[in-house]
Every structure is written in C-alpha cells, then in structure tokens.
Motif scaffolding. Structure first.
Motif, PDB file in Angstrom:
ATOM      1  N   ASN A   1      54.563 -16.748  54.390  1.00 50.26           N
ATOM      2  CA  ASN A   1      54.960 -17.726  55.414  1.00 50.26           C
ATOM      3  C   ASN A   1      56.101 -17.249  56.299  1.00 50.26           C
ATOM      4  O   ASN A   1      56.836 -18.054  56.864  1.00 50.26           O
ATOM      5  CB  ASN A   1      55.346 -19.077  54.786  1.00 50.26           C
ATOM      6  CG  ASN A   1      54.169 -19.793  54.162  1.00 50.26           C
ATOM      7  OD1 ASN A   1      53.020 -19.504  54.477  1.00 50.26           O
ATOM      8  ND2 ASN A   1      54.441 -20.739  53.275  1.00 50.26           N
ATOM      9  N   MET A   2      56.244 -15.946  56.447  1.00 48.61           N
ATOM     10  CA  MET A   2      57.288 -15.407  57.313  1.00 48.61           C
ATOM     11  C   MET A   2      56.759 -15.339  58.740  1.00 48.61           C
ATOM     12  O   MET A   2      55.679 -14.807  58.986  1.00 48.61           O
ATOM     13  CB  MET A   2      57.693 -14.012  56.848  1.00 48.61           C
ATOM     14  CG  MET A   2      59.009 -13.549  57.389  1.00 48.61           C
ATOM     15  SD  MET A   2      60.386 -14.532  56.762  1.00 48.61           S
ATOM     16  CE  MET A   2      60.291 -14.155  55.011  1.00 48.61           C
ATOM     17  N   ARG A   3      57.514 -15.877  59.683  1.00 49.56           N
ATOM     18  CA  ARG A   3      57.096 -15.776  61.070  1.00 49.56           C
ATOM     19  C   ARG A   3      57.546 -14.467  61.704  1.00 49.56           C
ATOM     20  O   ARG A   3      56.833 -13.887  62.517  1.00 49.56           O
ATOM     21  CB  ARG A   3      57.644 -16.948  61.876  1.00 49.56           C
ATOM     22  CG  ARG A   3      57.099 -16.961  63.314  1.00 49.56           C
ATOM     23  CD  ARG A   3      57.602 -18.141  64.095  1.00 49.56           C
ATOM     24  NE  ARG A   3      57.122 -18.085  65.475  1.00 49.56           N
ATOM     25  CZ  ARG A   3      57.548 -18.880  66.429  1.00 49.56           C
ATOM     26  NH1 ARG A   3      58.459 -19.809  66.159  1.00 49.56           N
ATOM     27  NH2 ARG A   3      57.083 -18.775  67.640  1.00 49.56           N
ATOM     28  N   GLY A   4      58.733 -13.983  61.348  1.00 50.23           N
ATOM     29  CA  GLY A   4      59.195 -12.741  61.938  1.00 50.23           C
ATOM     30  C   GLY A   4      60.389 -12.157  61.224  1.00 50.23           C
ATOM     31  O   GLY A   4      61.036 -12.807  60.414  1.00 50.23           O
ATOM     32  N   ARG A   5      60.647 -10.882  61.540  1.00 54.43           N
ATOM     33  CA  ARG A   5      61.789 -10.109  61.101  1.00 54.43           C
ATOM     34  C   ARG A   5      61.604  -9.644  59.665  1.00 54.43           C
ATOM     35  O   ARG A   5      60.753 -10.142  58.975  1.00 54.43           O
ATOM     36  CB  ARG A   5      63.099 -10.907  61.282  1.00 54.43           C
ATOM     37  CG  ARG A   5      63.370 -11.202  62.746  1.00 54.43           C
ATOM     38  CD  ARG A   5      64.658 -11.998  62.930  1.00 54.43           C
ATOM     39  NE  ARG A   5      64.892 -12.205  64.370  1.00 54.43           N
ATOM     40  CZ  ARG A   5      65.764 -13.044  64.867  1.00 54.43           C
ATOM     41  NH1 ARG A   5      66.533 -13.774  64.066  1.00 54.43           N
ATOM     42  NH2 ARG A   5      65.921 -13.160  66.164  1.00 54.43           N
ATOM     43  N   PRO A   6      62.327  -8.598  59.238  1.00 54.92           N
ATOM     44  CA  PRO A   6      63.647  -8.149  59.634  1.00 54.92           C
ATOM     45  C   PRO A   6      63.737  -7.579  61.048  1.00 54.92           C
ATOM     46  O   PRO A   6      62.805  -6.958  61.528  1.00 54.92           O
ATOM     47  CB  PRO A   6      63.966  -7.053  58.612  1.00 54.92           C
ATOM     48  CG  PRO A   6      63.006  -7.245  57.498  1.00 54.92           C
ATOM     49  CD  PRO A   6      61.796  -7.822  58.107  1.00 54.92           C
ATOM     50  N   LEU A   7      64.916  -7.795  61.654  1.00 53.03           N
ATOM     51  CA  LEU A   7      65.254  -7.233  62.949  1.00 53.03           C
ATOM     52  C   LEU A   7      66.362  -6.213  62.710  1.00 53.03           C
ATOM     53  O   LEU A   7      67.394  -6.539  62.136  1.00 53.03           O
ATOM     54  CB  LEU A   7      65.711  -8.319  63.916  1.00 53.03           C
ATOM     55  CG  LEU A   7      66.043  -7.901  65.351  1.00 53.03           C
ATOM     56  CD1 LEU A   7      65.823  -9.079  66.299  1.00 53.03           C
ATOM     57  CD2 LEU A   7      67.490  -7.420  65.494  1.00 53.03           C
ATOM     58  N   TYR A   8      66.121  -4.975  63.161  1.00 50.91           N
ATOM     59  CA  TYR A   8      67.012  -3.873  62.828  1.00 50.91           C
ATOM     60  C   TYR A   8      67.681  -3.304  64.076  1.00 50.91           C
ATOM     61  O   TYR A   8      67.033  -2.719  64.942  1.00 50.91           O
ATOM     62  CB  TYR A   8      66.236  -2.753  62.152  1.00 50.91           C
ATOM     63  CG  TYR A   8      65.679  -3.099  60.788  1.00 50.91           C
ATOM     64  CD1 TYR A   8      66.438  -3.796  59.848  1.00 50.91           C
ATOM     65  CD2 TYR A   8      64.390  -2.697  60.422  1.00 50.91           C
ATOM     66  CE1 TYR A   8      65.936  -4.088  58.591  1.00 50.91           C
ATOM     67  CE2 TYR A   8      63.882  -2.981  59.172  1.00 50.91           C
ATOM     68  CZ  TYR A   8      64.649  -3.675  58.253  1.00 50.91           C
ATOM     69  OH  TYR A   8      64.162  -3.956  56.999  1.00 50.91           O
ATOM     70  N   ARG A   9      69.004  -3.454  64.140  1.00 49.99           N
ATOM     71  CA  ARG A   9      69.824  -2.725  65.115  1.00 49.99           C
ATOM     72  C   ARG A   9      70.725  -1.705  64.417  1.00 49.99           C
ATOM     73  O   ARG A   9      71.536  -1.059  65.060  1.00 49.99           O
ATOM     74  CB  ARG A   9      70.685  -3.698  65.931  1.00 49.99           C
ATOM     75  CG  ARG A   9      69.903  -4.628  66.858  1.00 49.99           C
ATOM     76  CD  ARG A   9      70.832  -5.452  67.715  1.00 49.99           C
ATOM     77  NE  ARG A   9      70.115  -6.276  68.667  1.00 49.99           N
ATOM     78  CZ  ARG A   9      69.785  -7.552  68.467  1.00 49.99           C
ATOM     79  NH1 ARG A   9      70.111  -8.141  67.316  1.00 49.99           N
ATOM     80  NH2 ARG A   9      69.139  -8.227  69.381  1.00 49.99           N
ATOM     81  N   GLY A  10      70.606  -1.583  63.105  1.00 49.70           N
ATOM     82  CA  GLY A  10      71.449  -0.679  62.345  1.00 49.70           C
ATOM     83  C   GLY A  10      70.778   0.651  62.078  1.00 49.70           C
ATOM     84  O   GLY A  10      69.678   0.936  62.564  1.00 49.70           O
TER      85      GLY A  10
END
Length: 381
Positions: free
Chosen positions: A254-263
């Motif tokens: 049920n995950m819509r999005g991410r992880p989001l990575y700027r690192g």
C-alpha cells in the motif's frame, strides 16, 4: 578540520569525476552508522506517556518502551534538540509488542551552532503509527498555520544528526513521510524495518483534504515511505553530507511513493512489495476520486547518488524514477543484481558498478532470497 568539513570540501572536487567518496566505518550495522547509542547507560522502562515524558525530562539516555504508549488525539512530538542527547537509545522491550501510537520522535539539531550535530542515536524494536480516526478528526491541516501537527507528523525525524541507527522497527499510517533524514544529517543506517500502510488507511472514509505544500491532497493518498534530503540545497552534492545505508527493509504494501533520495545512498537487499497493487479509487471530501495506484518506488533526485544492489521489486510501478530539482544539480544512479518482478510503468536503468565505493563491510542477500529473508526478519523482534 573535522570529518564533516572534510566531506563538504571534498564533494566539490570529486563528485562528477570519481564519485568514490567513502567514510571508514565499522561492520556491525552493515552500513555507515557505527553507534550503539545509549545502550551502555542504565535503562529506564516506561509504559505510559507520562512515564516516557518523565524519563526524557530526567535525561535518561536509554529508554525501553513496554506495551503501547498513546500520544493523544492531537498527536505528540517529543523533541531532542541539544547535544545533551548524544548517545541515546530508545527501544522496545523484547517480544516485538512495543509501540508508540500518535508519537513522533524528533531528533533536531537545527538550532545548534554550525558544524555541530547531535550524535549517536539508536532507535530499535518499536512500532510507530498513527490513529486513523484521530487524524481524520483533526481540523483541516494547512502548512504554515497553527493547524499543521499532522502535516509535520512522522514516526522518526532525524535533522542534523550524525551517526544514527534505525533498526527492526515498524512504520505505518503516519500522515507525513513515515520517517525522514534531513538537514545535513550524516552516517545513518536504516535496516530491517517494515514501512507500509494498512488497508484501512488506503481506503479511509471520510478522506480529508489537507494542504501540505500549497495545494490540497487527500489524506488516504499521502502514503509516502521516506525522504533523505529535504530539498536541493539539502542534498549530498550541495552539502557533502547525507551518507545513508538502507538495507534489508520491507517497503509495502500500500505504498504510494518513495523513498526519495537526495543523499549518497547505498541501498541493498530491500524488498519493495506493492502486491496487490492498488488500482481502485477513494472519494475525498471534495467529492473527487483519487487513484490509489503507486506512482513510484525509488525516486532519485538532483543532488543525490544511489547505489542499488540485490533488491527485489515486486509489482512496483514506475520503479526507478528520476526527478530533477530546479537547482540543476547532477544525480548519479548505479545498480546491479536487482530483480524486477511484475513491475509496471516506466523505470530508469542505472549504470553498472562492480563494488560500492563506501569503506565498510556488508553482507548482501541475493535478490532471489530477499523476499523470504526480509519478510521473516524485518520489524520488531
């Protein structure tokens, strides 16, 4: 010059040419973190919110949570904002039943002097989640106003923290990202956690509209796992920080999005599980229907570097997505030995690499074995 300053000065010289910046680390966490937090301190066991607050007020550096502690209908954020909190462990009692409901742990060194972070934090063996009814009953949440406790509500927030270890936790049903690593935090390992949203969350009724970033979004659709780096000025390229290892975690369902990575992120042996993929809709308070399908799994953003290996992506949609911030910073995406099973949409392909250029030891679980290993071992024990 300290290690943090060396990293920051080195990035301008070597990012685009070699991308080989690494930091010597011990092997115990399988990643950048080397800390045991406050494990060596005398522990304080808490069973109620009052006891938890008292332990914090008394400066306890090793807190053991037993049972479920409820933070109240208006949510509770417990903030650790000085270096007095260096070397701190907050963990659940053995057995896997310890939980913080409507409680956010916010380690926040934002107001410390330049070059000083809170150090050596360990969070383990806990479940973090929000009470859906309480969130639905909050007034309409609008960023930048007094009504924004839900907009800023996660399980764990790391802001200007160095050397943090987040392991064997559940994160689900919180109204912002489930957790975040931002504001030049560094040397963080996130391992053996389960990030997900329940069916009750994804299909909640009523489905309130909240204003997170200037526009209204339905609460049921805000199902985001994790952000590393708050914005383009808080990225690896801009700061030289945000070295994070993400391994043996379970993302979904049920995950819509991410992880989001700027690192600078090393991601290995994680299970991304979007099965069964949500394809239905829910009706929000404005009468509009919002799709529940996942819009991405990994999101690689300008200023970030991702080394992705031996992960298992199952029924994910738009699996590896590249998003460029307006800064114009470059990004780098490398991958090897990942498995993509029944994935949909479009996905970027990373450049190949032979070995991860970080200077620590780690053990990879082959992608074919990741589902069984991670499902058996992620979350509280």
């Amino acid at each position: 010059m300290n290690v943090q300053a060396l990293k920051k000065s080195a990035v301008a010289l070597c990012f685009l040419s070699s991308l080989s910046l690494g930091v010597a680390q011990a092997a115990d966490t399988g990643g950048y973190a080397t800390t045991t937090g406050g494990d060596s301190y005398t522990s304080t066991t808490v069973t109620t919110l009052a006891e938890l607050k008292a332990a914090i007020a008394n400066g306890s550096h090793h807190i053991i949570v037993k049972g479920t502690i409820y933070g109240g209908s208006s949510l509770t954020t417990l903030t650790f904002a000085t270096t007095d909190w260096n070397n701190t462990t907050i963990e659940g009692a053995s057995g896997g039943n310890a939980a913080l409901e409507n409680i956010q742990l916010k380690f926040d060194g934002e107001q410390l002097s330049t070059g000083t972070n809170i150090e050596n934090i360990k969070i383990s063996n806990l479940s973090f989640y929000g009470n859906i009814s309480d969130l639905q009953n909050l007034p309409t949440q609008i960023y930048g106003t007094d009504d924004n406790v839900g907009i800023n509500y996660e399980g764990v927030s790391l802001r200007r923290i160095t050397n943090a270890y987040i392991t064997h936790c559940n994160f689900f049903d919180t109204s912002d990202d489930l957790m975040s690593v931002t504001l030049s935090s560094d040397d963080v390992t996130i391992s053996y956690n389960h990030f997900y949203f329940t069916d009750d969350w994804a299909n909640m009724s009523p489905d309130p509209l909240w204003n997170w970033v200037g526009s209204y979004t339905d609460l049921a659709g805000e199902r985001l796992a994790m952000v590393i780096g708050a914005n383009y000025s808080d990225s690896y390229v801009a700061t030289g920080y945000l070295h994070v290892t993400v391994h043996h975690n379970w993302f979904g369902p049920n995950m819509r999005g991410r992880p989001l990575y700027r690192g600078w992120v090393h991601q290995y042996s994680n299970l991304f599980d979007n099965h069964p993929a949500l394809t239905g809709t829910v009706t929000a308070e404005d009468g509009n229907e919002y799709t529940q399908k996942q819009y991405e799994a990994d999101q690689i953003v300008s200023g970030g570097v991702l080394y992705s290996e031996s992960n298992y992506f199952y029924y994910t949609n738009n699996t590896n997505t590249i998003s460029e911030d307006s800064s114009g910073y470059d990004y780098k995406f490398y991958e090897k030995n990942n498995t993509y099973s029944n994935t949909t949409g479009t996905s970027s392909t990373g450049d190949s690499f032979s070995s991860f250029p970080g200077d620590y030891s780690y053990t990879v679980t082959s992608a074919s074995n990741v589902p069984s290993v991670v499902e058996a071992s992620a979350g509280p024990q």
